[in-house]
Design a protein around this motif. Structure first.
Motif, PDB file in Angstrom:
ATOM      1  N   PHE A  77      -4.941  11.108   5.882  1.00  0.00           N
ATOM      2  CA  PHE A  77      -4.627   9.819   5.255  1.00  0.00           C
ATOM      3  C   PHE A  77      -3.526   9.978   4.212  1.00  0.00           C
ATOM      4  O   PHE A  77      -2.538   9.241   4.208  1.00  0.00           O
ATOM      5  CB  PHE A  77      -5.901   9.244   4.619  1.00  0.00           C
ATOM      6  N   LEU A  78      -3.685  10.966   3.333  1.00  0.00           N
ATOM      7  CA  LEU A  78      -2.702  11.132   2.262  1.00  0.00           C
ATOM      8  C   LEU A  78      -1.342  11.539   2.818  1.00  0.00           C
ATOM      9  O   LEU A  78      -0.297  11.130   2.303  1.00  0.00           O
ATOM     10  CB  LEU A  78      -3.214  12.152   1.231  1.00  0.00           C
ATOM     11  N   ALA A  79      -1.351  12.311   3.910  1.00  0.00           N
ATOM     12  CA  ALA A  79      -0.077  12.676   4.557  1.00  0.00           C
ATOM     13  C   ALA A  79       0.582  11.423   5.141  1.00  0.00           C
ATOM     14  O   ALA A  79       1.803  11.257   5.053  1.00  0.00           O
ATOM     15  CB  ALA A  79      -0.320  13.712   5.653  1.00  0.00           C
ATOM     16  N   ALA A  80      -0.228  10.534   5.708  1.00  0.00           N
ATOM     17  CA  ALA A  80       0.317   9.277   6.252  1.00  0.00           C
ATOM     18  C   ALA A  80       0.928   8.439   5.136  1.00  0.00           C
ATOM     19  O   ALA A  80       2.010   7.868   5.289  1.00  0.00           O
ATOM     20  CB  ALA A  80      -0.784   8.491   6.965  1.00  0.00           C
ATOM     21  N   ARG A 104       4.344   9.245   4.048  1.00  0.00           N
ATOM     22  CA  ARG A 104       5.402   8.792   4.970  1.00  0.00           C
ATOM     23  C   ARG A 104       5.715   7.312   4.797  1.00  0.00           C
ATOM     24  O   ARG A 104       6.611   6.788   5.469  1.00  0.00           O
ATOM     25  CB  ARG A 104       4.963   9.040   6.424  1.00  0.00           C
ATOM     26  N   CYS A 105       4.984   6.628   3.935  1.00  0.00           N
ATOM     27  CA  CYS A 105       5.139   5.168   3.819  1.00  0.00           C
ATOM     28  C   CYS A 105       6.220   4.770   2.832  1.00  0.00           C
ATOM     29  O   CYS A 105       6.402   3.585   2.553  1.00  0.00           O
ATOM     30  CB  CYS A 105       3.818   4.527   3.392  1.00  0.00           C
ATOM     31  N   GLY A 106       6.902   5.732   2.257  1.00  0.00           N
ATOM     32  CA  GLY A 106       7.920   5.381   1.269  1.00  0.00           C
ATOM     33  C   GLY A 106       7.328   5.362  -0.119  1.00  0.00           C
ATOM     34  O   GLY A 106       6.411   6.117  -0.429  1.00  0.00           O
ATOM     35  N   ASP A 107       7.808   4.443  -0.919  1.00  0.00           N
ATOM     36  CA  ASP A 107       7.489   4.440  -2.346  1.00  0.00           C
ATOM     37  C   ASP A 107       6.165   3.719  -2.612  1.00  0.00           C
ATOM     38  O   ASP A 107       6.132   2.708  -3.298  1.00  0.00           O
ATOM     39  CB  ASP A 107       8.650   3.752  -3.078  1.00  0.00           C
TER      40      ASP A 107
END
Ligand SMILES: [Mg+2]
Length: 352
Positions: free
Chosen positions: A308-311, A314-317
């Protein structure tokens, strides 16, 4: 929208001053033509957009269609004294895109239905449609049709948004399990603080950065589309919901749908800095109950936490904060310095 066969393209240009012209002078076909021309050509997946009896959308192979609808009603969800037409157009679509984001779906198309008083100015009509279309373009929610009607009173804006998601990657409210942690994106209470600022008629020049950001949150909520999609695709969460009516309400919805209990930790809730300055209201209450932040909440198991935290990275800011946990049984509680209390029900909407 009905086909504008009888409308001449010239009607778009006939208005010399949109501020003094009202929409009844253009008529339904003239207005539809105006929207169609503003919209431009639809992308390849839209077989037929605005202008026929119905739109035709090519199904995306191997995907489910995910569909949602929501309305904004003047006097209930917004007040034109402090919310401009552009913000209304933006927001009407954003609240629907937020629902698609919570499901992990990618927007594909949208429908816009407007009920407007006949003295609504053409300038406000343009602003509303432009606010809508700017967000629709940015998020891929192509406007493919809708309806236009005169309203005897309030402005009513109804939107239907259609998205696509991989069948086994749809996020719902129902997957939270005992032991899962509850995470939220961003900060909470900003939109409610922004509404309070607008309602009090404060001069923009007098606002600090946090207050300006809060006003922006209220007027132009940013659905966390990319975030919802990435978390869904990577299987990082067991359940998700968007925060339309506050974290307190969202936690309850997850609890009921998943059949588990939930405990919020008050000290962990990321309160928007402008929520501190709203007189007479505890900032935590604003964050829990204010609503309209349109952030996302996720139920995440310990096993999937690193995924989850890795995803999220990747979501930007976007930051996420762990604000609570799910437990056996049912019930919703708030833990603060004062102990553990039942999460209050009957949240008041800080709207209109
Ligand atoms: Mg929702």
């Amino acid at each position: 929208m009905r086909p504008p066969h009888t409308a001449k393209r010239g009607s778009f240009l006939r208005v010399s001053d949109p501020r003094t012209h009202s929409i009844d002078q253009l008529g339904e076909h003239g207005l539809i033509d105006r929207v169609r021309i503003k919209s431009g050509l639809p992308p390849a997946g839209i077989v037929l957009g605005i202008g026929d009896d119905a739109a035709v959308i090519a199904s995306e192979r191997g995907a489910h269609d995910v569909v949602t609808t929501d309305s904004l009603i003047e006097g209930v969800h917004f007040n034109r004294a402090w919310t401009g037409a552009r913000a209304i157009g933006h927001k009407a679509l954003a609240v629907n895109l937020s629902d698609l984001a919570a499901m992990g779906a990618t927007p594909r198309a949208s429908l816009l239905s407007l009920a407007l008083p006949k003295h609504f100015s053409v300038a406000d009509f343009d602003a509303l449609v432009d606010g809508y279309l700017d967000l629709a373009r940015a998020e891929g929610a192509t406007l493919v049709g809708g309806n236009l009607t005169m309203s005897p009173g309030p402005v009513m804006v109804s939107v239907t948004a259609i998205g696509a998601a991989r069948p086994r990657r749809v996020l719902t409210r129902a997957g939270a399990r005992p032991g899962d942690e509850l995470y939220v994106t961003g900060t909470l209470g900003g939109a409610a603080a922004g509404l309070s600022i607008l309602r009090n008629g404060r001069d923009r020049a007098s606002l600090n950065q946090a207050e300006l950001d809060a006003v922006d949150r209220y007027e132009r909520p940013l659905a966390r589309g990319r975030c919802g999609r990435i978390v869904a695709k990577t299987g990082g969460a067991n359940a998700a919901i968007d925060l339309s009516d506050g974290l307190g309400d969202a936690a309850r919805q997850l609890m009921q749908a998943s059949g588990v209990g939930v405990i919020l930790e008050g000290v962990m809730v990321p309160v928007h800095p402008a929520a501190q300055g709203v007189g007479g209201v505890n900032p935590l209450d604003l964050a829990l109950c204010g609503g309209e932040d349109y952030e996302l909440a996720f139920a995440v198991s310990a096993r999937r936490r690193s995924r989850f935290l890795a995803a999220i990275r990747r979501c930007g800011d976007i930051n996420v904060t762990r604000v609570g946990r799910f437990v056996e049984g049912t019930g919703a509680w708030l833990e603060t310095d004062a102990g553990r209390h039942v999460l209050p029900t009957g949240f008041e909407h800080f709207t209109a």
